[in-house]
Design a protein around this motif. Structure first.
Motif, mmCIF file in Angstrom:
data_model
loop_
_atom_site.group_PDB
_atom_site.id
_atom_site.type_symbol
_atom_site.label_atom_id
_atom_site.label_comp_id
_atom_site.label_asym_id
_atom_site.label_seq_id
_atom_site.Cartn_x
_atom_site.Cartn_y
_atom_site.Cartn_z
ATOM 1 N N LEU A 1 97.801 75.036 66.530
ATOM 2 C CA LEU A 1 96.775 74.333 67.304
ATOM 3 C C LEU A 1 95.393 74.574 66.706
ATOM 4 C CD1 LEU A 1 96.521 72.770 70.186
ATOM 5 C CD2 LEU A 1 95.579 74.954 70.944
ATOM 6 N N ASN A 2 95.109 75.826 66.337
ATOM 7 C CA ASN A 2 93.805 76.154 65.751
ATOM 8 C C ASN A 2 93.659 75.573 64.346
ATOM 9 O OD1 ASN A 2 92.006 78.290 67.391
ATOM 10 N ND2 ASN A 2 94.154 78.604 67.886
ATOM 11 N N GLN A 3 94.750 75.480 63.602
ATOM 12 C CA GLN A 3 94.696 74.812 62.303
ATOM 13 C C GLN A 3 94.327 73.340 62.479
ATOM 14 O OE1 GLN A 3 98.653 75.663 60.849
ATOM 15 N NE2 GLN A 3 97.933 77.327 59.518
ATOM 16 N N ALA A 4 94.872 72.718 63.523
ATOM 17 C CA ALA A 4 94.552 71.316 63.792
ATOM 18 C C ALA A 4 93.082 71.153 64.171
ATOM 19 C CB ALA A 4 95.453 70.780 64.906
ATOM 20 N N VAL A 5 92.545 72.105 64.917
ATOM 21 C CA VAL A 5 91.118 72.072 65.267
ATOM 22 C C VAL A 5 90.273 72.166 64.001
ATOM 23 C CG1 VAL A 5 89.265 73.387 66.383
ATOM 24 C CG2 VAL A 5 91.408 72.957 67.606
ATOM 25 N N VAL B 1 95.656 63.733 71.288
ATOM 26 C CA VAL B 1 95.784 64.806 72.268
ATOM 27 C C VAL B 1 96.915 65.723 71.819
ATOM 28 C CG1 VAL B 1 96.267 65.390 74.667
ATOM 29 C CG2 VAL B 1 94.957 63.332 74.124
ATOM 30 N N LEU B 2 96.564 66.965 71.510
ATOM 31 C CA LEU B 2 97.538 67.947 71.037
ATOM 32 C C LEU B 2 97.731 68.998 72.117
ATOM 33 C CD1 LEU B 2 99.337 69.096 68.804
ATOM 34 C CD2 LEU B 2 97.310 70.195 67.825
ATOM 35 N N VAL C 1 91.695 66.313 71.262
ATOM 36 C CA VAL C 1 91.804 67.137 72.469
ATOM 37 C C VAL C 1 92.921 68.148 72.211
ATOM 38 C CG1 VAL C 1 92.258 67.165 74.939
ATOM 39 C CG2 VAL C 1 91.064 65.214 73.910
ATOM 40 N N ALA C 2 92.578 69.430 72.163
ATOM 41 C CA ALA C 2 93.547 70.485 71.856
ATOM 42 C C ALA C 2 93.605 71.451 73.035
ATOM 43 C CB ALA C 2 93.147 71.217 70.583
ATOM 44 N N VAL C 3 94.755 71.530 73.699
ATOM 45 C CA VAL C 3 94.891 72.352 74.901
ATOM 46 C C VAL C 3 96.103 73.264 74.760
ATOM 47 C CG1 VAL C 3 95.174 72.363 77.406
ATOM 48 C CG2 VAL C 3 93.826 70.561 76.311
ATOM 49 N N ASP C 4 95.858 74.565 74.782
ATOM 50 C CA ASP C 4 96.950 75.538 74.753
ATOM 51 C C ASP C 4 97.494 75.724 76.169
ATOM 52 O OD1 ASP C 4 98.729 77.328 73.669
ATOM 53 O OD2 ASP C 4 97.206 78.529 72.652
ATOM 54 N N HIS D 1 88.421 71.605 72.923
ATOM 55 C CA HIS D 1 89.415 72.651 72.718
ATOM 56 C C HIS D 1 89.423 73.590 73.910
ATOM 57 C CE1 HIS D 1 91.021 76.055 69.861
ATOM 58 N NE2 HIS D 1 91.900 75.690 70.771
ATOM 59 N N LEU D 2 90.561 73.708 74.571
ATOM 60 C CA LEU D 2 90.711 74.619 75.709
ATOM 61 C C LEU D 2 91.637 75.755 75.301
ATOM 62 C CD1 LEU D 2 90.096 75.224 78.682
ATOM 63 C CD2 LEU D 2 92.105 73.857 79.297
#
Length: 382
Positions: free
Chosen positions: A115-119, A286-287, A240-243, A131-132
């Protein structure tokens, strides 16, 4: 809707976004509009200045954050899931609904790191980033609440709302000038004395929420609304990146006045993020990460594993986010562990003489069962 979701599930596992059209291949442009790509199997270094801007110290798993501080650099391995995400981001188009991706897999296989690589990939290609760190912060880690003055029964979360706005401002400094050129569509009346007029930069919404926490929850909603609108108008692309995204349909620890637990749909920030997940806007990706910590201890290996999107999102959440492209994270291959091992040896992360031997290399590989999390933990103590 359900049938298309199942088609995506079955096809994307074999060929991914590089081959299928996701929402109809004949309508999908395959021309890359992202210039900076990623290559599987490479060790990618993220400059410390960039890692600081993207707030990766707080967004990465704590062991990797500590490793980053110790080594003075951030290096991650590009694996197949990240390559597939990059492939999907290349086909984002203003004429197509927002593409929804779900990262899923067993504990410790690299969902958060991917996810952070995608950010970082979005940063390199001048995308806007929402990013959440964890959706559980909106449902389980709420410090203070207040009732919404706009929607009866809705519960605001000032502290988390300010954090979201501050994080957005920090992570989007690379396009801050562009955001300042994007203007609001309508008047926003926050209170009797505070308002943002039509035609003002959307960055004023961010500053308003940061300086006035009691308005921050509504400012988050207005910011997300403006981002969706400008993305539709092809002014920018949005990631949109949400863990732990499945927690938006999980349990909450927020109590109403009658001491009963509120549902996620009663929480203002949860509603705002769910609207970002909807596919009624374009030019965005949206990831989401589906993680089983919402339903059980992620490290509990004795119980039957529950980590597929259907199990973790539940029926309501699954129907809301489908159709989506599932991207599974898996354990390391032997060649991947070798790349990480050589990096650790070169950086003296492996301190003991036994660990730096050929026998030690094999033992680390097999003791960890090729799991990325356990492999890093074993290397950290050898």
């Amino acid at each position: 809707m359900k049938s298309s979701g199942r088609v995506i599930w079955s096809v994307s596992q074999t060929v991914g976004c590089r081959r299928i059209g996701i929402v109809g291949s004949r309508h999908l442009s395959t021309e890359p509009n992202i210039q900076k790509n990623v290559e599987v199997g490479t060790l990618q270094e993220i400059q410390m200045s960039v890692a600081k801007q993207l707030n990766m110290k707080n967004h990465l798993p704590s062991p990797m954050s500590k490793q980053m501080e110790t080594l003075g650099e951030l290096v991650t391995l590009i694996r197949d899931p990240m390559v597939e995400i990059a492939s999907c981001m290349r086909v984002i188009d203003k004429k197509l609904p927002t593409l929804r991706l779900v990262l899923w897999g067993p504990f410790g296989t690299g969902k958060t790191v991917t996810l952070n690589q995608a950010v970082h990939h979005a940063y390199n290609n001048n995308w806007a980033i929402v990013h959440l760190r964890s959706a559980m912060e909106l449902t389980r880690r709420v410090k203070e609440i207040e009732m919404s003055s706009f929607v009866s029964g809705r519960i605001n979360d000032p502290s988390n709302a300010v954090s979201i706005l501050q994080n957005f401002k920090q992570q989007n400094q690379h396009i801050w000038k562009l955001l300042g050129d994007l203007l609001t569509e309508k008047d926003y009346e926050w209170s009797k004395s505070e308002r943002t007029m039509q035609g003002k930069p959307i960055t004023e919404i961010i500053e308003m929420g940061i300086t006035a926490p009691y308005l921050a929850s509504d400012c988050v909603g207005a910011l997300f609304r403006e981002l969706r609108r400008h993305a539709k108008d092809d002014k920018l692309k949005v990631l949109v990146a949400v863990d732990d995204a499945n927690s938006l349909w999980g349990k909450t620890l927020v109590k109403r006045a009658d001491r009963t637990y509120a549902s996620p749909s009663d929480l203002t920030l949860v509603v705002h993020f769910r609207r970002l997940f909807a596919n009624d806007w374009t030019n965005g990706c949206v990831l989401m990460v589906a993680d089983k910590k919402e339903v059980s201890d992620a490290r509990n290996e004795l119980r039957v594993s529950r980590y597929t999107p259907l199990e973790l999102f539940g029926e309501e959440g699954f129907e809301y986010v489908e159709p989506f492209v599932p991207i599974e994270t898996t354990n390391y291959s032997e060649s991947e562990t070798d790349k990480i091992y050589k990096y650790y040896v070169n950086k003296n992360w492996l301190a003991s003489k036994a660990a730096r031997s050929e026998e030690g290399r094999k033992q680390l590989m097999h003791l960890s069962a090729f799991n990325p999390y356990y492999y890093e933990r074993l290397c950290a103590f050898n």
